[in-house]
Design an enzyme around this catalytic site. Structure first.
Site, PDB file in Angstrom:
ATOM      1  N   TRP A   1     -44.512  63.914  39.080  1.00 39.62           N
ATOM      2  CA  TRP A   1     -44.680  63.198  37.816  1.00 39.62           C
ATOM      3  C   TRP A   1     -44.977  61.719  37.981  1.00 39.62           C
ATOM      4  CZ3 TRP A   1     -44.460  65.566  33.040  1.00 39.62           C
ATOM      5  CH2 TRP A   1     -43.993  66.882  33.010  1.00 39.62           C
TER       6      TRP A   1
ATOM      7  N   ARG B   1     -49.331  57.172  31.749  1.00 36.62           N
ATOM      8  CA  ARG B   1     -48.478  56.127  32.315  1.00 36.62           C
ATOM      9  C   ARG B   1     -49.262  54.978  32.930  1.00 36.62           C
ATOM     10  NH1 ARG B   1     -44.785  60.850  33.726  1.00 36.62           N
ATOM     11  NH2 ARG B   1     -43.286  60.719  32.030  1.00 36.62           N
TER      12      ARG B   1
ATOM     13  N   ASN C   1     -39.161  70.135  39.026  1.00 36.00           N
ATOM     14  CA  ASN C   1     -38.400  71.373  38.929  1.00 36.00           C
ATOM     15  C   ASN C   1     -39.226  72.610  39.283  1.00 36.00           C
ATOM     16  OD1 ASN C   1     -39.380  70.428  36.060  1.00 36.00           O
ATOM     17  ND2 ASN C   1     -39.436  72.656  36.035  1.00 36.00           N
TER      18      ASN C   1
ATOM     19  N   GLY D   1     -46.797  69.831  35.062  1.00 35.14           N
ATOM     20  CA  GLY D   1     -47.023  71.212  34.670  1.00 35.14           C
ATOM     21  C   GLY D   1     -45.974  72.151  35.214  1.00 35.14           C
ATOM     22  N   GLY D   2     -44.850  71.594  35.694  1.00 36.35           N
ATOM     23  CA  GLY D   2     -43.788  72.410  36.269  1.00 36.35           C
ATOM     24  C   GLY D   2     -43.164  73.387  35.295  1.00 36.35           C
TER      25      GLY D   2
ATOM     26  N   ASP E   1     -32.907  72.183  35.343  1.00 36.85           N
ATOM     27  CA  ASP E   1     -33.969  71.204  35.111  1.00 36.85           C
ATOM     28  C   ASP E   1     -33.508  69.786  35.439  1.00 36.85           C
ATOM     29  OD1 ASP E   1     -36.696  70.720  34.335  1.00 36.85           O
ATOM     30  OD2 ASP E   1     -35.936  69.762  32.540  1.00 36.85           O
TER      31      ASP E   1
ATOM     32  N   ASP F   1     -34.493  67.883  37.877  1.00 33.84           N
ATOM     33  CA  ASP F   1     -35.466  67.657  38.929  1.00 33.84           C
ATOM     34  C   ASP F   1     -35.596  66.190  39.303  1.00 33.84           C
ATOM     35  OD1 ASP F   1     -36.455  67.538  36.282  1.00 33.84           O
ATOM     36  OD2 ASP F   1     -38.517  67.657  36.957  1.00 33.84           O
TER      37      ASP F   1
END
Length: 566
Positions: free
Chosen positions: A275, A145, A293, A205-206, A336, A338
């Protein structure tokens, strides 16, 4: 040519032809057009009023994505034309937010390539390819990003869970730090933030049973300064039965308490990735970020409790990383849904009509949440921007339908605001899904969803661009789009908002009314946040058109800069 760029002389339609291949080496080409002026803390702190540069991923520390130039405005945006198009080496998903410093632009691609470009012409200055380690684990595409810039360095997080510092003049690596272990499911797709000599970065990596964090590293050495774990050792919470809007989430609290007694606190594998960039409040030396999440995503039986601080707004001390406050939007999330879109700091009205410092967050639930900055408590939530049906229907072994689906609402896409209008702008997805639970034990660094969320192919999918009055929670205007929206949005002092779609359209809307004023077909999905800058007195709008892996929009490799025709 030793770069892939087309300068456009305001002639449409366009025929794109790639330039010569870039030499296969870590960093190719020398500096061709100027040097990066030293970016100091004063420049970074004053970015909100900087009408020349775009110094932060989301424009400024407050993350307003509001650009203060009005040269391009509602009257003349119809004359906006491509100025140049740069074609990267990587044809894949693009989520980079271009950073511009004194006429030099920095963009990233999937798989951690970084380019420095002449922001006026699009000509390549240098190209850096990260030397990727043998292990990379990521759930939603090999995205990156963007970068952060400070003190003659360019900083990037990598898919193999490293933080690298590059020389801004040459692209050569200065230092490299291992942030976490990629074999356990850690990776980096977010752009870092720089403040007070520190590089701030979280982790994704959730979906892999990690324990999330935000870390601060020294900009000069890469030395770790502090760590905040987004999952505390006591993650149970208050056994909340309602979400932030007061709706019952159908939790079996007694069963969860029995599970906690049997298995203990699951904090070590509970997820909670970060994120997107934190918002930074230099007045109070606090940062605000949202946490993703819990793991496994859909199977709550293995993680009893509220699962703090997942699905939450969190504030910590900028200098130490010490916890200050939090607000959890969805406790014990098994859908999910989140918190991923970056928070925004701005002045808001409280319930008594007083001006207070507030935090805005766009949720995958379809609400914009307005929180107090001092204690993280919620002031209000907006009207729903997307359909909500059957909330909160629990996942089942056979699959249960509930809206919104796991992609949102407002996914990771950054919002923007116009503080003069009191409006925040969000792009949304409507993508109906079924939620299926299937319990599996912790797989040690492999994907761990605890089931699946599946698009319902026979149901219609679409998106929208929505303006919300954050002082009332009312929707001011809404424009429906052909496809679910993901990428980001930019507001400008010219009365415009810019955003792109998966079908390749890049559009400008009237920020007050939502009327479409301009569009351009980019040839690939425009699923990245736009930026704006000014060079030699001319304002540009720039965006990446590379498609999106998460929603499988058409891939491309173009960075496109627009300006007004002469």
């Amino acid at each position: 040519m030793n770069f892939k760029v087309l300068q456009i002389l305001y002639v449409l339609p366009l025929l794109l032809t790639p330039g010569a291949a870039v030499a296969q080496e870590e960093t190719s080409a020398s500096t061709l057009y100027g040097d990066l002026s030293f970016v100091d803390q004063d420049m970074l702190s004053r970015a909100a009023g900087d009408g020349n540069n775009f110094l932060h991923t989301n424009g400024n520390y407050e993350q307003t994505r509001y650009y203060p130039s009005r040269q391009i405005n509602t009257d003349n945006v119809k004359n906006l034309r491509p100025a140049w198009i740069f074609q990267t080496e990587i044809v894949d998903t693009m989520e980079t937010s271009p950073i511009v410093v004194n006429g030099v632009m920095y963009v990233t691609t999937a798989f951690n390539h970084v380019y420095a470009l002449n922001a006026r012409t699009g000509e390549q200055i240098w190209h850096h390819k990260h030397d990727m380690g043998p292990i990379t684990t990521y759930c939603c595409g090999p995205n990156n990003r963007g970068v952060a810039v400070s003190g003659g360095k360019v900083f990037m997080g990598t898919l193999d869970a490293k933080l690298v510092a590059l020389d801004a003049k040459t692209g050569k690596q200065v230092w490299e730090t291992q942030i976490a272990d990629p074999e356990l499911g850690y990776s980096e797709t977010m752009a870092p933030s720089v403040v007070n000599g520190m590089v701030l970065i979280g982790t994704n990596g959730g979906e892999y049973g990690i324990r999330g964090f935000v870390k601060a590293f020294d900009t000069e050495t890469g030395e770790l300064k502090w760590t905040f774990h987004t999952i505390p050792e006591d993650s149970v919470g208050v056994w909340a039965t309602e979400d932030a809007t007061g709706r019952n989430m159908h939790r079996d609290i007694e069963a969860e308490k029995a599970a906690l007694e049997e298995m203990g606190d699951p904090y070590e594998t509970l997820g909670g990735g970060v994120w997107q960039n934190p918002a930074v409040d230099l007045e109070t030396d606090r940062i605000y970020f949202v946490v993703g999440n819990p793991s496994p995503d859909l199977d709550g039986s293995l993680r009893p409790g509220d699962n703090l601080y997942t699905d939450s707004l969190v504030s910590v001390d900028l200098n130490t990383g010490e916890y200050i406050c939090h607000f959890q939007y969805v406790a014990h999330d098994v859908w999910d849904l989140d918190a991923v879109s970056p928070p925004i700091i701005t002045t808001v009205k409280d319930d008594a009509g007083n001006d207070v410092k507030g935090i805005l967050h766009g949720g995958k639930t379809g609400h914009v949440y307005v929180n107090r900055a001092d204690d993280c408590s919620m002031i209000r939530f907006s009207e729903a921007m997307v359909p909500q049906e059957g909330m909160w229907t629990l996942p089942t072994a056979d699959g249960a339908r509930m809206l919104p689906g796991a992609n949102g609402g407002v996914e990771w896409s950054p919002m923007a605001i116009d503080p003069n209008l009191g409006l925040t702008y969000a792009i949304n997805l409507h993508q109906p899904m079924t939620y299926t639970v299937a319990s599996t034990p912790y797989p040690e660094g492999k994907l761990w969803l605890g089931g699946s969320f599946d698009v319902i192919p026979e149901e219609e999918q679409w998106g929208n661009v929505t303006a919300v009055d954050y002082n009332t929670g009312k929707i001011r205007w809404k424009v429906r789009t052909e496809q679910p929206m993901i990428g980001g949005i930019l507001a400008t002092a010219g009365g415009l908002v810019f955003t792109g779609e998966g079908n390749g359209l890049f559009k400008a809307y009237d920020s007050e009314t939502g009327g479409e004023l301009w569009r351009f077909q980019a040839g690939a999905g425009v699923n990245a946040p736009p930026s704006s800058y000014t060079v030699d007195g001319r304002q540009f709008i720039v965006v990446a058109a590379g498609g999106n892996a998460q929603l499988n929009y058409k891939r491309g490799n173009n960075i496109i800069a627009f300006t007004l025709a002469d």
